[in-house]
Design a protein around this motif. Structure first.
Motif, PDB file in Angstrom:
ATOM      1  N   CYS A   4      -6.492 -10.480 -33.176  1.00 17.99           N
ATOM      2  CA  CYS A   4      -5.955 -11.845 -33.264  1.00 17.99           C
ATOM      3  C   CYS A   4      -6.054 -12.405 -34.679  1.00 17.99           C
ATOM      4  N   GLN A  30      -5.181  -5.448 -21.913  1.00 17.13           N
ATOM      5  CA  GLN A  30      -3.804  -5.734 -22.311  1.00 17.13           C
ATOM      6  C   GLN A  30      -3.131  -6.824 -21.480  1.00 17.13           C
ATOM      7  N   PHE A  33      -4.553 -10.048 -22.893  1.00 18.47           N
ATOM      8  CA  PHE A  33      -4.268 -10.189 -24.322  1.00 18.47           C
ATOM      9  C   PHE A  33      -2.810 -10.538 -24.571  1.00 18.47           C
ATOM     10  N   ASP A  34      -1.896  -9.791 -23.941  1.00 18.82           N
ATOM     11  CA  ASP A  34      -0.472 -10.030 -24.131  1.00 18.82           C
ATOM     12  C   ASP A  34       0.299  -9.159 -23.165  1.00 18.82           C
ATOM     13  N   SER A  35       0.800  -9.737 -22.114  1.00 15.69           N
ATOM     14  CA  SER A  35       1.484  -8.938 -21.100  1.00 15.69           C
ATOM     15  C   SER A  35       2.818  -8.385 -21.568  1.00 15.69           C
ATOM     16  N   GLY A  37       3.450  -7.291 -24.779  1.00 16.44           N
ATOM     17  CA  GLY A  37       3.251  -6.246 -25.778  1.00 16.44           C
ATOM     18  C   GLY A  37       4.189  -6.365 -26.965  1.00 16.44           C
ATOM     19  N   SER A  39       3.980  -8.282 -29.686  1.00 11.29           N
ATOM     20  CA  SER A  39       3.421  -8.717 -30.955  1.00 11.29           C
ATOM     21  C   SER A  39       2.016  -8.158 -31.136  1.00 11.29           C
ATOM     22  N   TRP A  40       1.654  -7.889 -32.376  1.00 11.79           N
ATOM     23  CA  TRP A  40       0.276  -7.479 -32.656  1.00 11.79           C
ATOM     24  C   TRP A  40      -0.662  -8.635 -32.351  1.00 11.79           C
ATOM     25  N   GLY A  42      -1.302 -11.061 -29.787  1.00 10.00           N
ATOM     26  CA  GLY A  42      -0.962 -11.321 -28.390  1.00 10.00           C
ATOM     27  C   GLY A  42      -0.981 -12.783 -27.994  1.00 10.00           C
ATOM     28  N   SER A  43      -0.245 -13.096 -26.949  1.00 11.31           N
ATOM     29  CA  SER A  43      -0.182 -14.470 -26.455  1.00 11.31           C
ATOM     30  C   SER A  43      -1.516 -14.935 -25.889  1.00 11.31           C
ATOM     31  N   CYS A  45      -4.346 -14.512 -27.466  1.00  8.43           N
ATOM     32  CA  CYS A  45      -5.225 -14.842 -28.587  1.00  8.43           C
ATOM     33  C   CYS A  45      -5.569 -16.326 -28.582  1.00  8.43           C
ATOM     34  N   LEU A  79      -8.198  -7.216 -28.825  1.00  7.15           N
ATOM     35  CA  LEU A  79      -7.622  -6.422 -27.744  1.00  7.15           C
ATOM     36  C   LEU A  79      -8.559  -5.278 -27.379  1.00  7.15           C
TER      37      LEU A  79
END
Length: 140
Positions: A4, A30, A33-35, A37, A39-40, A42-43, A45, A79
């Motif tokens: 993040c 995952q 973190f970001d369903s 995927g 962006s490095w 994640g939503s 963060c 992550l």
């Protein structure tokens, strides 16, 4: 740095520390973190979750769990990818080795009350100290 954008080189806090009393940073699986995927960064963060121990560990040889009913708050700052961590961190829509669809890898300085506790979790508002520190991270 964590995934993040929080970490070293003058950032607000290390991605491996306790933010305040009862508030920790964590690497999340995952799906949290970001369903998507996409962006490095994640939503998930910067989101905070209240974790409440069930008093159990996921297996008889992987920890002692924690006191049932005890809660902490974690802020997602990294992550926990499935690749290389499949035992703990499931794929999106999958389950880890112990049958859980989510995982929080809690960062602490070694002075922590839980030992691989199975938890119930819910998203909560972040404590003000965590939110103000996170604004200085790259993903804010």
């Amino acid at each position: 740095m964590g995934a993040c954008g929080c970490g070293t080189n003058g950032q607000a806090f290390s991605w491996q520390q306790q933010i305040a009393s009862g508030v920790y940073t964590a690497a999340a699986s995952q799906s949290i973190f970001d369903s998507s995927g996409s962006s490095w960064c994640g939503s998930g963060c910067g989101k905070c979750f209240q974790l409440t121990s069930t008093g159990k560990a996921p297996c008889s040889t992987c920890g002692a769990g924690g006191a049932a009913g005890q809660s902490i708050i974690v802020m997602v700052t990294n992550l926990c990818p499935n690749n290389g961590n499949a035992q703990w961190c499931p794929t999106v829509g999958g389950k880890n080795q112990y049958g859980f669809s989510a995982h929080f890898d809690i960062m602490s300085n070694g002075n922590f009350l839980w030992d691989n506790a199975v938890v119930n979790y819910t998203q909560v508002s972040c404590p003000s100290v965590a939110g103000s520190d996170f604004r200085q991270c790259q993903c804010a």
